[in-house]
Design a protein around this motif. Structure first.
Motif, PDB file in Angstrom:
ATOM      1  N   ALA A 262       0.579  -1.079  -0.255  1.00 38.20           N
ATOM      2  CA  ALA A 262       0.343  -0.142  -0.003  1.00 38.20           C
ATOM      3  C   ALA A 262       1.288   1.106  -0.189  1.00 38.20           C
ATOM      4  CB  ALA A 262      -1.341   0.218   1.472  1.00 38.20           C
ATOM      5  N   PHE A 263       2.078   0.691   0.947  1.00 40.42           N
ATOM      6  CA  PHE A 263       3.149   2.394   0.542  1.00 40.42           C
ATOM      7  C   PHE A 263       3.017   2.417  -0.346  1.00 40.42           C
ATOM      8  CE2 PHE A 263       7.501   3.105   0.971  1.00 40.42           C
ATOM      9  CZ  PHE A 263       7.031   5.214   1.309  1.00 40.42           C
ATOM     10  N   ARG A 265       2.460   1.598  -3.537  1.00 35.89           N
ATOM     11  CA  ARG A 265       1.604   1.673  -4.657  1.00 35.89           C
ATOM     12  C   ARG A 265       1.417   3.709  -3.838  1.00 35.89           C
ATOM     13  NH1 ARG A 265      -2.557  -0.688  -2.732  1.00 35.89           N
ATOM     14  NH2 ARG A 265      -3.068   0.688  -1.688  1.00 35.89           N
ATOM     15  N   ASP A 266       1.138   4.093  -3.589  1.00 38.23           N
ATOM     16  CA  ASP A 266       0.648   5.408  -2.753  1.00 38.23           C
ATOM     17  C   ASP A 266       0.823   6.064  -3.052  1.00 38.23           C
ATOM     18  OD1 ASP A 266      -1.978   4.105  -2.462  1.00 38.23           O
ATOM     19  OD2 ASP A 266      -1.945   3.873  -0.538  1.00 38.23           O
ATOM     20  N   GLU A 305      -3.225   3.258   9.072  1.00 37.25           N
ATOM     21  CA  GLU A 305      -1.933   3.498   7.788  1.00 37.25           C
ATOM     22  C   GLU A 305      -1.289   4.533   7.659  1.00 37.25           C
ATOM     23  OE1 GLU A 305       0.093   1.361   4.822  1.00 37.25           O
ATOM     24  OE2 GLU A 305      -1.747   0.496   5.840  1.00 37.25           O
ATOM     25  N   HIS A 306      -1.449   6.177   8.816  1.00 36.95           N
ATOM     26  CA  HIS A 306      -0.486   6.678   8.440  1.00 36.95           C
ATOM     27  C   HIS A 306       0.016   6.990   8.913  1.00 36.95           C
ATOM     28  CE1 HIS A 306      -3.729   7.179   4.142  1.00 36.95           C
ATOM     29  NE2 HIS A 306      -4.022   7.464   5.085  1.00 36.95           N
ATOM     30  N   SER A 336       5.931  10.296   0.929  1.00 32.47           N
ATOM     31  CA  SER A 336       4.850  10.351   1.657  1.00 32.47           C
ATOM     32  C   SER A 336       5.061  10.190   3.234  1.00 32.47           C
ATOM     33  CB  SER A 336       4.033   8.915   2.557  1.00 32.47           C
ATOM     34  OG  SER A 336       3.610   8.592   2.810  1.00 32.47           O
ATOM     35  N   ASN A 338       3.573   9.581   5.703  1.00 33.61           N
ATOM     36  CA  ASN A 338       3.169   8.705   6.988  1.00 33.61           C
ATOM     37  C   ASN A 338       3.969   8.446   8.003  1.00 33.61           C
ATOM     38  OD1 ASN A 338       0.389   7.734   5.852  1.00 33.61           O
ATOM     39  ND2 ASN A 338       1.535   6.219   4.578  1.00 33.61           N
ATOM     40  N   ARG A 706       2.330  10.940  -9.208  1.00 32.30           N
ATOM     41  CA  ARG A 706       1.168  10.535  -7.872  1.00 32.30           C
ATOM     42  C   ARG A 706       2.399  11.446  -6.632  1.00 32.30           C
ATOM     43  NH1 ARG A 706       1.844   5.562  -9.202  1.00 32.30           N
ATOM     44  NH2 ARG A 706       3.348   5.381  -7.137  1.00 32.30           N
ATOM     45  N   LYS A 708       1.898  13.938  -3.523  1.00 27.96           N
ATOM     46  CA  LYS A 708      -0.067  14.208  -2.522  1.00 27.96           C
ATOM     47  C   LYS A 708       0.743  15.857  -2.125  1.00 27.96           C
ATOM     48  CE  LYS A 708      -1.443  10.223  -2.112  1.00 27.96           C
ATOM     49  NZ  LYS A 708      -0.638   8.925  -2.958  1.00 27.96           N
ATOM     50  N   SER A 713      -3.463  15.510  -5.282  1.00 20.51           N
ATOM     51  CA  SER A 713      -1.896  14.627  -5.899  1.00 20.51           C
ATOM     52  C   SER A 713      -1.653  15.253  -7.412  1.00 20.51           C
ATOM     53  CB  SER A 713      -2.788  13.335  -6.311  1.00 20.51           C
ATOM     54  OG  SER A 713      -1.735  12.866  -6.792  1.00 20.51           O
TER      55      SER A 713
END
Length: 767
Positions: A262-263, A265-266, A305-306, A336, A338, A706, A708, A713
């Motif tokens: 998930a990390f 990918r995002d 997740e964050h 990110s 996160n 992507r 952010k 985004s």
């Protein structure tokens, strides 16, 4: 020199030890996959505890011949071993070679708070055969610092073997220890309860005696035999999760893998179209950096997740290190937020609330390191919670400001405002001297002498090479305070706390003025290393002023002179900037902070050069970092490497033998370099992204996907034009975001005319 595409150089940190890791677990083995109990570097470590201290597979009481072995992912390893069938009766020619008549042992391993191992024996011959295999295994429950030396903690170790119904068995190790401690003003009794349990399932019964598990394996022609071993650890009453499934070498199906995917990918992504320059190398280094950051995640500290936290490195620092976690998260902000949110939350939770000299703790001080090994947990040392660093407390407000700039989210930032103010109050109360400079000095009988970013005991030296006694005020310590107060003043302004904001801003400007007067060496055109206990300037030429360039505490002309000095041959090796000038009497290219090159420091310097508009220096230093990464296994920058000059006699630098790899703030370093080259500065409170890209000729095009900023985004393509300018185009934009070509608000070189011109150009289509 050898051309890059012809070179065979590939440097392998710790060439005799293989490490795989995940969460709180490291498996360190020989290249053959064995744990030698006499080798202090080997072991299965869970929560910094050497649980398995002996581990090797035998066929017919012999070590099988290694055919090939390699890590597959950061958490997994695969090995192929061969052996001749015991009953083979061939002629003494090549048909007796195990390569020609083969019994194969395939071992696949996946770690994660324990070890999942699959062992498969295959008969690749046309005859039936039987083999005896055995696993030599034992446990010790040592701290890493005890291995190979004197054991400080001794408890009761119990071993139990259970044969269960069917094809299953268990081997249980249980360890309990107690320690009555008294250190300065801290005393008490503490206990630990640790263990590891093997759950074994095999296709023939297993027997156990004398620290060995035995199997009799009967194989028809081309037959196979399989055993599944699950080593699950428990720590102080908690059974730790072992999520790997059989042969899940790529880690696709378990919950931890899903979080990492998930990390990946995002998080923001780089795209490189060229392969006739350094573009392909840059892409490999950036991809490795992103994967390594994901691989250093401490899953047990996840808060959604964050909100997740990074370990500092493998194998030495698989623990929470305050400054490392903050610095790496800050440097990787482009990917990110996160990691930043995770670092800020755990450090707020562990912030000191009272004075404890043994732990070097005072109210408001942020954690330096938190270890889980037996020696620390039993309080033989203060390192289960140790606060002896100044950098964590000063990086904390800077990181809060960074989170604000990237997210503009008041609810996300608000919980960290008070901890940041307390950290700054700690610095003013416990670290500031009568002249307004900031210094450190340990209060602990087991404390660290040096508590700046260079924390080895011999790092701070006078010009003659002698050691500087504490209290010490390094130049970068003043720069960190300056940046912390300046940037956090802005956050306070947004939160309506005007008087506090004004006070911090005023403090930062006064410190900048004092700093120039005290630390500047006109004859060197450079910044002195530190102030000693008598407020005398330590005039050693070192890398510490890199942080002064990054912080913005230097005036523009002063910064140009410092940059020029940093790039002279005694400091710039060709692979990066050394921690100490090669002309210094204390210089040693292998010493931790007296001659090695640190990627984390060099990345900050690249960003500092960008801030002052020093693009030539920025390009040169950035290129050296990517080219250095290409020398190392997996295109991975280690924690630090040797300071040898880049010349015909030194086609590659030496290694610092104990360097961690992967290591968090070395993994984040290439991400910072790219932020500098692209001139990215987010300002989410105003839904704005500032750009000031300056791509070099060795990286003419790159796409950033992507990215952010706040709730938006954006995907941006950057291209270097024929005359050297860099243009950009918005490929995709989701949400509200104003993309403006401007040097960042913190730029120290852009004039009024440049800003107006760039702002108008930003209004054109596609911008």
């Amino acid at each position: 020199m050898t051309k890059a595409d012809e070179s065979l150089v590939q440097l392998q940190p710790r060439h005799d030890v293989v490490h795989i890791s995940r969460g709180r677990t490291i498996l360190a083995t020989s290249r053959e996959g064995a744990i030698d109990q006499t080798n202090g570097a080997h072991g299965l470590y869970v929560y910094e505890t050497r649980m398995l201290s002996r581990y090797s597979w035998l066929i017919e009481n012999q070590l099988p011949q290694l055919a090939n072995a390699s890590p597959v992912g950061q958490h997994s390893w695969l090995g192929y071993f061969i052996h001749k069938p015991p009953n083979w009766r061939g002629t003494p020619t090549r048909d007796t070679n195990p390569l020609q008549q083969t019994i194969e042992m395939r071992i696949s391993r996946m770690v994660g708070e324990g070890l999942h191992e699959d062992v498969e024996i295959s008969n690749h011959t046309q005859i039936a055969t039987s083999v005896r295999i055995a696993l030599k295994v034992d446990a010790s429950f040592e701290s890493r610092r005890e291995v190979g030396g004197k054991r400080r903690q001794r408890g009761k170790l119990r071993r139990r073997w259970k044969e269960l119904d069917g094809d299953q068995a268990k081997l249980i190790y249980e360890y309990r220890a107690k320690h009555r401690y008294k250190h300065q003003d801290d005393e008490g009794t503490v206990e630990i309860d640790r263990g590891i349990t093997l759950t074994l399932r095999s296709e023939s019964p297993a027997k156990y005696r004398s620290a060995q598990i035995f199997f009799a394996v009967n194989l028809p022609p081309h037959g196979t035999w399989h055993a599944c071993l699950r080593w699950q650890a428990h720590v102080d009453g908690n059974q730790l999760p072992l999520t790997a499934n059989c042969d899940d070498l790529n880690g696709c199906s378990d919950e931890w893998s899903k979080r990492q995917l998930a990390f990946m990918r995002d998080a923001a992504e780089f795209g490189i179209p060229h392969d006739d320059d350094l573009s392909a190398l840059v892409h490999r280094v950036l991809s490795r950096a992103k994967s390594d950051l994901a691989g250093l995640r401490l899953f047990d500290l996840d808060k959604g997740e964050h909100n997740w936290k990074l370990a500092a490195g493998v194998p030495t620092y698989l623990a929470l290190f305050g400054r490392d976690t903050l610095a790496a998260a800050w440097q990787a902000s482009l990917l990110s937020q996160n990691m930043t949110q995770g670092a800020l939350s755990i450090l707020a939770k562990t912030q000191a609330v009272e004075r404890n000299d043994w732990r070097d703790a005072q109210p408001g001080r942020m954690l330096h390191e938190g270890h889980t090994d037996p020696v620390s947990s039993l309080n033989f040392t203060p390192e289960s919670l140790y606060y002896g660093a100044v950098t964590t407390s000063l990086l904390y407000p800077i990181s809060v400001a960074e989170l604000w700039h990237w997210t503009g989210d008041r609810d996300r930032v608000r919980p960290f405002v008070e901890p940041a103010l307390k950290a700054l109050a700690w610095a003013d109360r416990y670290s500031r001297d009568k002249n307004g400079f900031y210094k450190y000095k340990t209060c602990s009988e087991q404390g660290m002498k040096n508590q700046g970013w260079k924390d080895s005991s011999d790092a701070i030296v006078y010009e003659d090479g002698s050691q500087v006694a504490d209290p010490i005020g390094t130049c970068e310590m003043q720069a960190f305070v300056y940046a912390a107060k300046l940037h956090f003043a802005e956050v306070l302004w947004w939160f309506g706390r005007m008087q506090e904001a004004e006070r911090l801003y005023h403090d930062s400007q006064e410190l900048k003025k004092r700093f120039h007067e005290k630390f500047w060496m006109e004859d060197e055109g450079y910044i002195g290393m530190a102030l000693d206990e008598h407020d005398r300037l330590v005039r050693s030429v070192s890398s510490d002023p890199c942080h002064c360039v990054l912080s913005g505490i230097l005036d523009s002309e002063m910064a140009r002179r410092v940059a020029n000095r940093l790039m002279q041959p005694d400091l710039f090796s060709g692979w990066g900037i050394r921690t100490l000038s090669s002309k210094h009497p204390a210089y040693n290219p292998f010493a931790y902070h007296r001659g090695t090159v640190w990627p984390v420091e060099n990345a900050g310097c690249v960003l500092g050069f960008a801030r002052y508009g020093l693009h030539g220096e920025m390009w040169r230093l950035a290129r050296s970092m990517f080219e250095a990464a290409s020398l190392f296994e997996h295109d991975r920058l280690p924690e630090t490497f040797g300071g040898h000059p880049r010349d015909q006699r030194h086609p590659f630098p030496g290694l610092y033998a104990n360097a961690d790899s992967p290591q968090a703030w070395s993994a984040s370093a290439p991400i910072t370099v790219m932020q500098a080259l692209l001139g990215l500065y987010p300002y989410a409170p105003l839904d704005t992204l500032f750009l000031d890209p300056w791509l070099p000729d060795w990286l003419p095009e790159i796409t950033l996907e992507r990215l952010k900023v706040g709730k938006a985004s954006v995907t941006l393509r950057f291209r270097r034009k024929q005359k050297g300018e860099t243009d950009y185009h918005i490929e995709d934009l989701q949400g509200t975001l104003h993309v403006i070509r401007q040097p960042s608000p913190w730029s120290l070189t852009a004039d009024w005319g440049e800003r107006v011109k760039d702002a108008v150009m930003s209004l054109l289509p596609g911008k």
